[in-house]
Design an enzyme around this catalytic site. Structure first.
Site, mmCIF file in Angstrom:
data_model
loop_
_atom_site.group_PDB
_atom_site.id
_atom_site.type_symbol
_atom_site.label_atom_id
_atom_site.label_comp_id
_atom_site.label_asym_id
_atom_site.label_seq_id
_atom_site.Cartn_x
_atom_site.Cartn_y
_atom_site.Cartn_z
ATOM 1 C CE LYS A 8 60.521 78.725 -30.209
ATOM 2 N NZ LYS A 8 61.671 78.570 -29.535
ATOM 3 C CE LYS A 51 58.844 81.085 -24.193
ATOM 4 N NZ LYS A 51 59.904 80.090 -23.971
ATOM 5 C CE LYS A 105 67.882 80.354 -24.155
ATOM 6 N NZ LYS A 105 66.862 79.432 -24.647
HETATM 7 N N1 AQP Z 1 59.610 83.126 -20.109
HETATM 8 C C1 AQP Z 1 59.831 82.010 -19.442
HETATM 9 N N2 AQP Z 1 59.267 81.813 -18.228
HETATM 10 C C2 AQP Z 1 59.491 80.666 -17.540
HETATM 11 N N3 AQP Z 1 60.281 79.683 -17.998
HETATM 12 C C3 AQP Z 1 60.864 79.855 -19.190
HETATM 13 N N4 AQP Z 1 61.691 79.087 -19.923
HETATM 14 C C4 AQP Z 1 62.007 79.708 -21.069
HETATM 15 N N5 AQP Z 1 61.412 80.895 -21.117
HETATM 16 C C5 AQP Z 1 60.676 81.022 -19.978
HETATM 17 C C6 AQP Z 1 62.144 77.779 -19.492
HETATM 18 O O1 AQP Z 1 63.547 77.727 -19.673
HETATM 19 C C7 AQP Z 1 63.892 76.380 -20.012
HETATM 20 C C8 AQP Z 1 64.784 76.369 -21.195
HETATM 21 O O2 AQP Z 1 64.101 76.758 -22.341
HETATM 22 P P1 AQP Z 1 64.782 76.613 -23.748
HETATM 23 O O3 AQP Z 1 65.888 77.557 -23.856
HETATM 24 O O4 AQP Z 1 65.182 75.237 -24.005
HETATM 25 O O5 AQP Z 1 63.621 76.896 -24.730
HETATM 26 P P2 AQP Z 1 62.534 77.985 -24.778
HETATM 27 O O6 AQP Z 1 61.463 77.698 -23.781
HETATM 28 O O7 AQP Z 1 62.090 78.052 -26.211
HETATM 29 O O8 AQP Z 1 63.330 79.289 -24.343
HETATM 30 P P3 AQP Z 1 63.358 80.659 -25.032
HETATM 31 O O9 AQP Z 1 64.086 81.576 -24.106
HETATM 32 O O10 AQP Z 1 61.983 81.077 -25.455
HETATM 33 O O11 AQP Z 1 64.309 80.390 -26.280
HETATM 34 P P4 AQP Z 1 64.066 80.704 -27.807
HETATM 35 O O12 AQP Z 1 63.662 82.146 -27.906
HETATM 36 O O13 AQP Z 1 65.380 80.446 -28.482
HETATM 37 O O14 AQP Z 1 63.024 79.758 -28.292
HETATM 38 C C9 AQP Z 1 62.599 75.611 -20.220
HETATM 39 O O15 AQP Z 1 62.321 74.864 -19.052
HETATM 40 C C10 AQP Z 1 61.589 76.689 -20.409
HETATM 41 O O16 AQP Z 1 60.307 76.279 -20.001
#
Ligand code: AQP
Length: 340
Positions: free
Chosen positions: A117, A200, A203
């Protein structure tokens, strides 16, 4: 090591840093719903994690409600699970500070999500982004959670939670905190970006075309899968044939997770099929599974006061568990609580 026996309890959360994606749904929410009823379940909208990067204040409130609506629409039942937003329970921040004093800088330096990040901009990102895993440890350990369902990307942070619990227990000669298990199961533990199968699905990814949002309509879902990057080959007969084809493997895994089947099973059915056949079938399946959820999310979002009421009730239930754990932690650490 800890000798105390802890009641099985699940904790997990999602940050309201944007609209929910299919990755959040398959990797987290669907599994949260599946664990409901198996043991005590506590699910959080982790808004304090969201502000580790800039969030527009009005948008953050809206997204916090939208993540809660996503949980509810997917089947979380607030009478069975505790559902709340993190900032409503001040004990998260308080225990987070104590864990900042337990965790070591060297441990944080090994966190791959921070490196990803922060990229080459590490000097300019917030201190909160760096310390995020110790707040996540507080989220989990405040409830003495024994199980944390997460996607594969969060495994390292749950392992760090165990390191923090171990060091705390060792330093203070106690067995107060459990060694929490990450629960990472199934074919959807890492849903990949639709335009690049090595990244991955997130969001906050740059292009909307690289992810399916839980609020996308049928036409948009079909368009995104149609334009998803693949390769010219047809689907092979076994999963081994997808070894060096990350985009193809991702679409098969998504299909399997949506349909509650294994990826082997899906490849067995579609062996030899081209993308002209597989992608529309996948789009139809995704629409069939997501449309009822997005319709319900929209209905819930029309009544924000009701979402706030559910979150307020959940926060009260969460505080009833968290505050005694925090009080005991203060006592163990030697922080005076005069008059309390
Ligand atoms: N691509 C993914 N595949 C499987 N699991 C996923 N999770 C997120 N993306 C995937 C799981 O969703 C939960 C919540 O995640 P989070 O929102 O707290 O943080 P993150 O993993 O950083 O999610 P994002 O979507 O990638 O958000 P941003 O872009 O804002 O950083 C977790 O259990 C995560 O594993």
């Amino acid at each position: 090591m800890t000798n105390q026996t802890f009641t099985p309890r699940v904790f997990s959360g999602i940050k309201p840093s944007g609209g929910l994606t299919l990755g959040n749904y398959l990797g987290a929410i669907k599994r949260f719903v599946g664990m409901q009823g198996e043991m005590e379940t506590i699910y959080c909208v982790v808004d304090m994690h969201a502000i580790t990067v800039w969030q527009d204040p009005a948008e953050l409130k809206m997204m916090t409600r939208e993540v809660a609506a996503g949980y509810l629409a997917a089947g979380l039942d607030p009478t069975q699970s505790t559902l709340f937003n993190q900032s409503a329970v001040a004990a998260h921040a308080e225990l987070g500070w104590i864990f900042n004093c337990v965790a070591r800088v060297g441990w944080m330096n090994r966190m791959t999500q921070f490196k990803d990040k922060a990229g080459s901009n590490a000097e300019k990102v917030s201190l909160g982004l760096y310390a995020y895993p110790s707040l996540m440890a507080a989220d989990i350990l405040l409830y003495h959670a024994t199980h944390v369902p997460v996607g594969d990307d969060q495994k390292q942070h749950v392992e760090l939670t165990r390191d923090i619990a171990t060091k705390f227990n060792h330093d203070f000669k106690t067995d107060f905190f459990p060694l929490t298990e990450p629960v990472i199961e199934g074919d959807a533990t890492r849903i990949m970006n639709l335009r690049d199968g090595t990244k991955k699905m997130s969001k906050s990814g740059e292009s909307d075309m690289e992810r399916i949002n839980m609020t996308d309509g049928a036409d948009l879902i079909a368009k995104k899968f149609k334009k998803a990057k693949t390769d010219p080959e047809a689907l092979p007969e076994t999963l081994d044939g997808l070894k060096d084809r990350p985009e193809a493997r991702n679409l098969v895994d998504i299909y399997a997770a949506l349909d509650d089947r294994t990826s082997e099973d899906v490849i067995g059915e579609y062996a030899g099929a081209g993308w002209g056949k597989f992608k529309p079938a996948l789009a139809d399946l995704a629409v069939a599974k997501l449309a009822p959820i997005s319709t319900e999310m929209a209905r819930l979002m029309d009544d924000p006061a009701e979402i706030d009421r559910i979150l307020a009730d959940g926060a009260e239930k969460a505080r009833a568990i968290a505050e005694p754990v925090l009080a005991q932690t203060y006592d163990i650490v030697g922080l005076l609580r005069p008059g309390r």
